[in-house]
Design a protein around this motif. Sequence first.
Motif, PDB file in Angstrom:
ATOM      1  N   TYR A 427       0.794  -1.221   0.000  1.00  0.00           N
ATOM      2  CA  TYR A 427       0.000   0.000   0.000  1.00  0.00           C
ATOM      3  C   TYR A 427       0.833   1.279   0.000  1.00  0.00           C
ATOM      4  N   SER A 428       0.239   2.303  -0.576  1.00  0.00           N
ATOM      5  CA  SER A 428       0.861   3.629  -0.595  1.00  0.00           C
ATOM      6  C   SER A 428       0.927   4.204   0.820  1.00  0.00           C
ATOM      7  N   ARG A 429       2.083   4.796   1.161  1.00  0.00           N
ATOM      8  CA  ARG A 429       2.242   5.532   2.426  1.00  0.00           C
ATOM      9  C   ARG A 429       3.026   6.804   2.097  1.00  0.00           C
ATOM     10  N   PRO A 430       2.362   7.825   1.556  1.00  0.00           N
ATOM     11  CA  PRO A 430       3.081   8.985   1.015  1.00  0.00           C
ATOM     12  C   PRO A 430       3.913   9.747   2.035  1.00  0.00           C
ATOM     13  N   GLN A 431       3.644   9.570   3.323  1.00  0.00           N
ATOM     14  CA  GLN A 431       4.419  10.285   4.329  1.00  0.00           C
ATOM     15  C   GLN A 431       5.796   9.674   4.565  1.00  0.00           C
ATOM     16  N   GLU A 432       5.992   8.433   4.149  1.00  0.00           N
ATOM     17  CA  GLU A 432       7.260   7.783   4.467  1.00  0.00           C
ATOM     18  C   GLU A 432       7.787   6.824   3.397  1.00  0.00           C
ATOM     19  N   LYS A 433       6.962   6.492   2.419  1.00  0.00           N
ATOM     20  CA  LYS A 433       7.339   5.486   1.424  1.00  0.00           C
ATOM     21  C   LYS A 433       7.383   6.127   0.045  1.00  0.00           C
ATOM     22  N   HIS A 434       8.458   5.852  -0.696  1.00  0.00           N
ATOM     23  CA  HIS A 434       8.559   6.392  -2.051  1.00  0.00           C
ATOM     24  C   HIS A 434       7.428   5.830  -2.909  1.00  0.00           C
ATOM     25  N   SER A 435       6.992   6.622  -3.870  1.00  0.00           N
ATOM     26  CA  SER A 435       5.905   6.192  -4.746  1.00  0.00           C
ATOM     27  C   SER A 435       6.428   5.220  -5.794  1.00  0.00           C
ATOM     28  N   GLY A 436       5.495   4.613  -6.517  1.00  0.00           N
ATOM     29  CA  GLY A 436       5.894   3.689  -7.570  1.00  0.00           C
ATOM     30  C   GLY A 436       5.934   2.249  -7.106  1.00  0.00           C
ATOM     31  N   ALA A 437       6.629   1.427  -7.871  1.00  0.00           N
ATOM     32  CA  ALA A 437       6.726  -0.003  -7.576  1.00  0.00           C
ATOM     33  C   ALA A 437       8.133  -0.476  -7.906  1.00  0.00           C
ATOM     34  N   TRP A 438       8.630  -1.404  -7.114  1.00  0.00           N
ATOM     35  CA  TRP A 438       9.982  -1.906  -7.357  1.00  0.00           C
ATOM     36  C   TRP A 438      10.178  -3.263  -6.688  1.00  0.00           C
ATOM     37  N   MET A 439      11.233  -3.961  -7.148  1.00  0.00           N
ATOM     38  CA  MET A 439      11.674  -5.192  -6.507  1.00  0.00           C
ATOM     39  C   MET A 439      13.075  -4.955  -5.974  1.00  0.00           C
ATOM     40  N   LEU A 440      13.321  -5.405  -4.754  1.00  0.00           N
ATOM     41  CA  LEU A 440      14.641  -5.268  -4.141  1.00  0.00           C
ATOM     42  C   LEU A 440      15.085  -6.624  -3.624  1.00  0.00           C
ATOM     43  N   GLY A 441      16.278  -7.047  -4.005  1.00  0.00           N
ATOM     44  CA  GLY A 441      16.822  -8.297  -3.497  1.00  0.00           C
ATOM     45  C   GLY A 441      17.471  -8.088  -2.144  1.00  0.00           C
ATOM     46  N   PHE A 442      16.917  -8.679  -1.105  1.00  0.00           N
ATOM     47  CA  PHE A 442      17.514  -8.583   0.233  1.00  0.00           C
ATOM     48  C   PHE A 442      18.686  -9.548   0.370  1.00  0.00           C
ATOM     49  N   LEU A 443      18.444 -10.775  -0.010  1.00  0.00           N
ATOM     50  CA  LEU A 443      19.480 -11.799   0.071  1.00  0.00           C
ATOM     51  C   LEU A 443      19.622 -12.442  -1.295  1.00  0.00           C
ATOM     52  N   ASP A 444      20.866 -12.628  -1.722  1.00  0.00           N
ATOM     53  CA  ASP A 444      21.139 -13.309  -2.978  1.00  0.00           C
ATOM     54  C   ASP A 444      21.503 -14.755  -2.704  1.00  0.00           C
ATOM     55  N   SER A 445      21.453 -15.554  -3.752  1.00  0.00           N
ATOM     56  CA  SER A 445      21.804 -16.961  -3.616  1.00  0.00           C
ATOM     57  C   SER A 445      23.308 -17.116  -3.394  1.00  0.00           C
ATOM     58  N   ILE A 457      23.782 -23.087   2.473  1.00  0.00           N
ATOM     59  CA  ILE A 457      23.260 -22.272   1.375  1.00  0.00           C
ATOM     60  C   ILE A 457      22.489 -21.084   1.937  1.00  0.00           C
ATOM     61  N   TYR A 458      22.706 -19.939   1.320  1.00  0.00           N
ATOM     62  CA  TYR A 458      21.973 -18.734   1.693  1.00  0.00           C
ATOM     63  C   TYR A 458      20.790 -18.601   0.746  1.00  0.00           C
ATOM     64  N   LEU A 459      19.568 -18.708   1.242  1.00  0.00           N
ATOM     65  CA  LEU A 459      18.392 -18.681   0.389  1.00  0.00           C
ATOM     66  C   LEU A 459      18.065 -17.256  -0.038  1.00  0.00           C
ATOM     67  N   PRO A 460      17.694 -17.062  -1.313  1.00  0.00           N
ATOM     68  CA  PRO A 460      17.354 -15.715  -1.774  1.00  0.00           C
ATOM     69  C   PRO A 460      16.062 -15.215  -1.144  1.00  0.00           C
ATOM     70  N   ALA A 461      16.010 -13.910  -0.927  1.00  0.00           N
ATOM     71  CA  ALA A 461      14.813 -13.256  -0.407  1.00  0.00           C
ATOM     72  C   ALA A 461      14.717 -11.880  -1.043  1.00  0.00           C
ATOM     73  N   CYS A 462      13.494 -11.419  -1.281  1.00  0.00           N
ATOM     74  CA  CYS A 462      13.336 -10.121  -1.937  1.00  0.00           C
ATOM     75  C   CYS A 462      12.111  -9.385  -1.402  1.00  0.00           C
ATOM     76  N   LEU A 463      12.021  -8.126  -1.804  1.00  0.00           N
ATOM     77  CA  LEU A 463      10.877  -7.273  -1.495  1.00  0.00           C
ATOM     78  C   LEU A 463      10.147  -6.952  -2.786  1.00  0.00           C
ATOM     79  N   LEU A 464       8.818  -7.042  -2.765  1.00  0.00           N
ATOM     80  CA  LEU A 464       7.974  -6.544  -3.843  1.00  0.00           C
ATOM     81  C   LEU A 464       7.202  -5.358  -3.275  1.00  0.00           C
ATOM     82  N   ALA A 465       7.497  -4.157  -3.754  1.00  0.00           N
ATOM     83  CA  ALA A 465       6.840  -2.942  -3.254  1.00  0.00           C
ATOM     84  C   ALA A 465       5.948  -2.376  -4.346  1.00  0.00           C
ATOM     85  N   ILE A 466       4.688  -2.114  -4.010  1.00  0.00           N
ATOM     86  CA  ILE A 466       3.759  -1.467  -4.927  1.00  0.00           C
ATOM     87  C   ILE A 466       3.015  -0.386  -4.148  1.00  0.00           C
ATOM     88  N   SER A 467       2.184   0.373  -4.831  1.00  0.00           N
ATOM     89  CA  SER A 467       1.518   1.522  -4.191  1.00  0.00           C
ATOM     90  C   SER A 467       0.024   1.476  -4.469  1.00  0.00           C
TER      91      SER A 467
END
Length: 584
Positions: A427-445, A457-467
């Motif tokens: 969800y959109s949080r205009p007071q603290e969160k950038h607008s738009g949508a993006w994917m961010l890799g937190f942990l890589d393989s 093994i280090y398991l991959p993990a990511c963020l899916l951000a949308i508004s």
Amino acid sequence: EREDSKDRENPLLDTSGLPRFSDITVSHIVPVIMQLTRQLEEGLQEYEHRLKPQPSDRSWESVEEPLELLVFPLSYSWLVVSHLLSVANSQELRLVHQQVQPVYVNTMTRLAQSFPIFLAHKPIRELNTEGQKLDRVQRRILESFLHGARLAGVELQGGKKQRFNQIQLQLANLTTKFKENVLDATKAFSITLMDRLSVEGIPETARRLLANNAVAGTDRSSDPEKGPWMVTLDDPSYDVVMKHSQDRQLRERLFRARVTRAAAGQFDNSVIIQEIRELRRETAEILGYKNYAELSLSSKMAKNVEAVWDLLNFLHNKSYPVAQRELESLQEFAQNHSHVGELKHWDLPFWAERQWESLFSLTDEMVRPYFPLERVLSGLFKLSSDLLGIRIEPADGTAQVWNPAVRFFYVYDEKGTHIASFYLDPYSRPQEKHSGAWMLGFLDSHNHHIPPLGGGIYLPACLLAISLLPVSGPKPHGNCSQEIELHQFGHGLQHMLTTVPYAAASGINNIEWDAVEIVSQFMENWLYDRDTIMRISGHYQTGEHLPDDMFKQILRGRREEGGLSMLTQLYFAALDMELHSRWV
């Protein structure tokens, strides 16, 4: 044991798994980043000293893998801090970030410009310790490393190197300030509406959002029918007003505020843009390139500026006559439905929406109830299972999050083995969160030991951000953004399902930036597959799938205004190239 205890006390030092967001406070950042930069500096000195002088003794195992382990703790912690700046921005966090960013940039520049490390990577492009050629992934990582080192100034000397390093720090500070100004300018603007006529035509779901905006931070209750309503510049609020408000003066005022956002006054970015251009141009000249666009393209699929312009001009010539016809059609439609005079920029979204509704007998409000977020996610997970043989299950509560609305999921393979995880910040949080949508890799393989794991093994993990529109009121829907969700989910799948065992080339890492959208764009096409629509749709009250006649109308309207949409994207690309390839 003492080290483990310290990691528990300082969550940013704990690299044993996913970030401990609930435990992290702003006060942790400065001491942790200072400690990790110092450790990396000391580790680099020791690592450089260990590099053997004989090229034949150097191998992937002795050069590349120890370097990745050395850099990981600082990279991990800095990624978490940068992420929080994007989704939980605050003045306190900004001040701390400004304090440590120069230290981080200087340390990473020192790493990138290590000539002993640069020289050590050269001979291992051909052979590894067993006298056999490296595999394709290893070779790509090495070639990218060497090219990246050159772009980072590893071969510069004397005054050129000193000036180059000054520029990198200035650019880091300027780009951060640019983003902050956009966020602040977005937060600073709002219009409070008291007259019911001002929101005439705006759908009920959106009116509820605007009414909630008007009473946020007070003890008053919102009234979507009587108001007041507050319009802001964040995407969900802006888009719905521009598409649906019958108040042309309101649309014009909002449009002008949006296109001049951060262009004057307290949050003016115009000087920053020019400074960034100048510094990027100087960077390119120092490294021996004609301009910054040429430098940037050296690591992309399009290898020169002329090739990019050729493609843009080709697409423009094909799209322009189509866009002209679309605009003429829209102008005629608007004039036949009470509009007087030529269409202006603030008229286009409104009349395009009316024309679409007229042509296809469909509105957002008719479609929206069929796509509650939970149903869309369930359908996406089923599609992923059918296509890729994976299983995705909710795992809320098993990982700490930065906001109560953030969801968390596990990904399993066909054998039931946990292979990845992801966060969803919907969800959109205009007071603290950038607008738009993006994917961010937190942990890589990873396939090797990373302290303090002890191996494995280090398991991959990511963020899916949308508004999406925040959910409010009695109707648990208000999203209708399936395209964005499918798009970012495509990026996430590429990150999580990678089979590459090295972080430097797993997921979207080491993919040319002008090719990185292929998977995400491919995923969007499933929106026009009937079976998929049946999976991701379900009325929030009855569970009924999207009616077939509605789906057929969506298919018919798929390419409506495709020419105008293409010209918009071509304008963005051409502006980017113009800013970075020519100097006026």
